[in-house]
Design an enzyme around this catalytic site. Structure first.
Site, PDB file in Angstrom:
ATOM      1  N   PRO A   9       2.232   6.616  -5.495  1.00 22.10           N
ATOM      2  CA  PRO A   9       0.663   6.472  -5.287  1.00 22.10           C
ATOM      3  C   PRO A   9       0.183   5.158  -4.596  1.00 22.10           C
ATOM      4  O   PRO A   9       0.621   3.981  -5.164  1.00 22.10           O
ATOM      5  CB  PRO A   9       0.189   6.898  -6.514  1.00 22.10           C
ATOM      6  CG  PRO A   9       0.923   6.291  -7.712  1.00 22.10           C
ATOM      7  CD  PRO A   9       2.556   6.737  -6.919  1.00 22.10           C
ATOM      8  N   ASN A  10      -0.673   5.194  -4.011  1.00 24.78           N
ATOM      9  CA  ASN A  10      -1.327   4.238  -3.100  1.00 24.78           C
ATOM     10  C   ASN A  10      -0.568   3.052  -2.030  1.00 24.78           C
ATOM     11  O   ASN A  10      -0.904   2.229  -1.615  1.00 24.78           O
ATOM     12  CB  ASN A  10      -1.996   3.248  -4.348  1.00 24.78           C
ATOM     13  CG  ASN A  10      -3.058   4.107  -4.925  1.00 24.78           C
ATOM     14  OD1 ASN A  10      -3.891   4.868  -4.497  1.00 24.78           O
ATOM     15  ND2 ASN A  10      -3.096   4.006  -6.391  1.00 24.78           N
ATOM     16  N   ARG A  17      -4.699  -2.698   1.140  1.00 22.27           N
ATOM     17  CA  ARG A  17      -4.973  -2.857  -0.177  1.00 22.27           C
ATOM     18  C   ARG A  17      -4.604  -3.934  -0.793  1.00 22.27           C
ATOM     19  O   ARG A  17      -3.480  -4.581  -0.601  1.00 22.27           O
ATOM     20  CB  ARG A  17      -4.546  -1.627  -1.159  1.00 22.27           C
ATOM     21  CG  ARG A  17      -2.974  -2.070  -1.601  1.00 22.27           C
ATOM     22  CD  ARG A  17      -2.378  -0.720  -2.312  1.00 22.27           C
ATOM     23  NE  ARG A  17      -2.705  -0.779  -3.713  1.00 22.27           N
ATOM     24  CZ  ARG A  17      -1.576  -0.318  -4.479  1.00 22.27           C
ATOM     25  NH1 ARG A  17      -0.386  -0.190  -4.017  1.00 22.27           N
ATOM     26  NH2 ARG A  17      -2.086  -0.433  -6.008  1.00 22.27           N
ATOM     27  N   ASN A  74       9.964   2.818  -5.886  1.00 25.74           N
ATOM     28  CA  ASN A  74       8.582   2.174  -6.268  1.00 25.74           C
ATOM     29  C   ASN A  74       7.590   3.291  -6.976  1.00 25.74           C
ATOM     30  O   ASN A  74       6.793   3.859  -5.782  1.00 25.74           O
ATOM     31  CB  ASN A  74       7.985   1.294  -5.148  1.00 25.74           C
ATOM     32  CG  ASN A  74       6.749   0.555  -5.371  1.00 25.74           C
ATOM     33  OD1 ASN A  74       6.242   0.662  -6.716  1.00 25.74           O
ATOM     34  ND2 ASN A  74       6.589  -0.516  -4.817  1.00 25.74           N
ATOM     35  N   ALA A  77       1.704   3.005  -9.875  1.00 26.14           N
ATOM     36  CA  ALA A  77       1.099   2.936 -11.153  1.00 26.14           C
ATOM     37  C   ALA A  77       1.791   3.949 -12.046  1.00 26.14           C
ATOM     38  O   ALA A  77       1.664   3.948 -13.199  1.00 26.14           O
ATOM     39  CB  ALA A  77      -0.372   3.270 -10.973  1.00 26.14           C
ATOM     40  N   HIS A  80       3.764   2.886 -15.151  1.00 21.88           N
ATOM     41  CA  HIS A  80       3.303   2.573 -16.193  1.00 21.88           C
ATOM     42  C   HIS A  80       2.822   3.825 -17.171  1.00 21.88           C
ATOM     43  O   HIS A  80       2.194   3.411 -18.092  1.00 21.88           O
ATOM     44  CB  HIS A  80       2.245   1.557 -16.187  1.00 21.88           C
ATOM     45  CG  HIS A  80       2.712   0.583 -15.220  1.00 21.88           C
ATOM     46  ND1 HIS A  80       3.584  -0.216 -15.253  1.00 21.88           N
ATOM     47  CD2 HIS A  80       2.022   0.347 -13.815  1.00 21.88           C
ATOM     48  CE1 HIS A  80       3.739  -1.040 -14.083  1.00 21.88           C
ATOM     49  NE2 HIS A  80       2.730  -0.833 -13.405  1.00 21.88           N
ATOM     50  N   ASP A  87      11.717  11.427 -17.043  1.00 22.26           N
ATOM     51  CA  ASP A  87      12.505  12.615 -17.448  1.00 22.26           C
ATOM     52  C   ASP A  87      13.242  13.116 -16.142  1.00 22.26           C
ATOM     53  O   ASP A  87      14.585  13.623 -16.516  1.00 22.26           O
ATOM     54  CB  ASP A  87      11.614  13.827 -17.975  1.00 22.26           C
ATOM     55  CG  ASP A  87      11.393  13.507 -19.607  1.00 22.26           C
ATOM     56  OD1 ASP A  87      11.820  12.284 -19.994  1.00 22.26           O
ATOM     57  OD2 ASP A  87      10.384  14.198 -20.179  1.00 22.26           O
ATOM     58  N   HIS A 100       9.317  -3.415  -7.531  1.00 17.07           N
ATOM     59  CA  HIS A 100       7.819  -3.467  -7.213  1.00 17.07           C
ATOM     60  C   HIS A 100       7.821  -4.800  -6.344  1.00 17.07           C
ATOM     61  O   HIS A 100       8.302  -5.787  -6.609  1.00 17.07           O
ATOM     62  CB  HIS A 100       7.420  -3.868  -8.798  1.00 17.07           C
ATOM     63  CG  HIS A 100       7.395  -2.699  -9.755  1.00 17.07           C
ATOM     64  ND1 HIS A 100       6.611  -1.698  -9.571  1.00 17.07           N
ATOM     65  CD2 HIS A 100       8.221  -2.547 -10.828  1.00 17.07           C
ATOM     66  CE1 HIS A 100       7.117  -0.895 -10.555  1.00 17.07           C
ATOM     67  NE2 HIS A 100       8.085  -1.459 -11.429  1.00 17.07           N
ATOM     68  N   SER A 102       4.793  -6.666  -6.058  1.00 15.25           N
ATOM     69  CA  SER A 102       4.559  -7.758  -6.890  1.00 15.25           C
ATOM     70  C   SER A 102       5.223  -7.984  -8.145  1.00 15.25           C
ATOM     71  O   SER A 102       5.951  -7.134  -8.344  1.00 15.25           O
ATOM     72  CB  SER A 102       2.967  -7.622  -7.363  1.00 15.25           C
ATOM     73  OG  SER A 102       3.093  -6.209  -8.173  1.00 15.25           O
ATOM     74  N   ARG A 107       1.338  -9.901 -14.104  1.00 20.23           N
ATOM     75  CA  ARG A 107      -0.056  -9.260 -13.785  1.00 20.23           C
ATOM     76  C   ARG A 107      -0.585  -8.725 -15.172  1.00 20.23           C
ATOM     77  O   ARG A 107       0.033  -9.344 -16.259  1.00 20.23           O
ATOM     78  CB  ARG A 107       0.294  -8.347 -12.753  1.00 20.23           C
ATOM     79  CG  ARG A 107       0.667  -9.019 -11.243  1.00 20.23           C
ATOM     80  CD  ARG A 107       0.605  -8.004 -10.367  1.00 20.23           C
ATOM     81  NE  ARG A 107      -0.446  -7.407 -10.097  1.00 20.23           N
ATOM     82  CZ  ARG A 107      -0.848  -6.292  -9.254  1.00 20.23           C
ATOM     83  NH1 ARG A 107       0.278  -5.392  -8.930  1.00 20.23           N
ATOM     84  NH2 ARG A 107      -2.001  -5.940  -9.275  1.00 20.23           N
ATOM     85  N   ARG A 111       0.939  -3.526 -17.024  1.00 22.57           N
ATOM     86  CA  ARG A 111       1.760  -3.386 -15.904  1.00 22.57           C
ATOM     87  C   ARG A 111       3.123  -3.739 -16.403  1.00 22.57           C
ATOM     88  O   ARG A 111       4.050  -3.712 -15.857  1.00 22.57           O
ATOM     89  CB  ARG A 111       1.536  -4.114 -14.589  1.00 22.57           C
ATOM     90  CG  ARG A 111       0.510  -3.517 -14.047  1.00 22.57           C
ATOM     91  CD  ARG A 111       0.155  -4.583 -12.662  1.00 22.57           C
ATOM     92  NE  ARG A 111      -1.461  -4.371 -12.365  1.00 22.57           N
ATOM     93  CZ  ARG A 111      -1.757  -3.258 -11.508  1.00 22.57           C
ATOM     94  NH1 ARG A 111      -1.225  -2.234 -11.186  1.00 22.57           N
ATOM     95  NH2 ARG A 111      -3.200  -3.181 -11.306  1.00 22.57           N
TER      96      ARG A 111
HETATM   97  C1  DQA Z   1       3.483  -1.898  -7.994  1.00 20.37           C
HETATM   98  C2  DQA Z   1       2.903  -2.425  -9.063  1.00 20.37           C
HETATM   99  C3  DQA Z   1       2.240  -1.307  -9.856  1.00 20.37           C
HETATM  100  O1  DQA Z   1       1.730  -1.734 -11.274  1.00 20.37           O
HETATM  101  C4  DQA Z   1       1.027  -0.940  -8.978  1.00 20.37           C
HETATM  102  O2  DQA Z   1       0.291   0.006  -9.750  1.00 20.37           O
HETATM  103  C5  DQA Z   1       1.485  -0.446  -7.742  1.00 20.37           C
HETATM  104  C6  DQA Z   1       2.511  -1.214  -7.138  1.00 20.37           C
HETATM  105  C7  DQA Z   1       4.216  -3.001  -6.925  1.00 20.37           C
HETATM  106  O3  DQA Z   1       4.944  -2.535  -6.035  1.00 20.37           O
HETATM  107  O4  DQA Z   1       4.106  -4.321  -7.140  1.00 20.37           O
HETATM  108  O5  DQA Z   1       0.756   0.572  -7.050  1.00 20.37           O
HETATM  109  O6  DQA Z   1       4.497  -0.879  -8.169  1.00 20.37           O
END
Ligand code: DQA
Length: 146
Positions: A9-10, A17, A74, A77, A80, A87, A100, A102, A107, A111
């Site tokens: 996601p994202n 972002r 990756n 979120a 976490h 599973d 990841h 970052s 952080r 995380r």
């Molecule tokens: C992430 C780190 C996660 O905590 C965050 O929710 C992300 C990106 C990273 O690639 O650093 O969406 O996985």
């Protein structure tokens, strides 16, 4: 070698972002760079992204059914929060490398915990977009334990 690179996601918002945390590259640029690397190194790479937990799980199962040699994941979120993704990884034989962009340990505390790490072959965090290539290198070296 056949590898699936899975972004959660994202991560479709890369480049737009939180640039301080994730840099300025887009998902399309990242995927193009990885495709080039796969062509150079002569392995088959499929890249997918979804904002939906169930869809990610379906692709993990599919990778298991097809007996791929690795997944670079990756999970964003969901790393976490998702027992279901953990599973799914436990349910297949394919080695999964958690990545990841970052450094999650620098952080927020929420995380720092990963549901995926205990079932992953390994984890690479904090080297920007290079984490994907580092994970692919690990799969190419072929000594991860699955
Ligand atoms: C992430 C780190 C996660 O905590 C965050 O929710 C992300 C990106 C990273 O690639 O650093 O969406 O996985």
């Amino acid at each position: 070698m056949r590898v699936l690179c899975l972004n959660g996601p994202n991560l479709n918002r890369l480049g737009k972002r939180e640039k301080d945390a994730y840099g300025t590259f887009t998902l399309a640029e990242l995927e193009a760079e990885l495709a080039e690397f796969a062509a150079e190194q002569n392995f088959e790479l499929t890249c997918r992204q979804s904002n939906h937990e169930g869809e990610l799980i379906d692709w993990i199962h599919q990778a298991g059914d097809e007996g791929l040699e690795g997944i670079v994941l990756n999970a964003g979120a969901y790393t976490h929060t998702s027992v279901a993704i953990r599973d799914a990884i436990s349910a297949i034989q394919v080695p999964v490398i958690e990545v990841h962009i970052s450094n999650v340990y620098k952080r927020e505390e929420f995380r720092h915990h990963s549901y995926i790490a205990p079932v992953a072959a390994g984890q690479i965090t904090g080297f920007g977009k290079d984490v994907y290539k580092l994970a692919l290198h690990a799969l190419l070296l072929g000594n991860q334990r699955g």
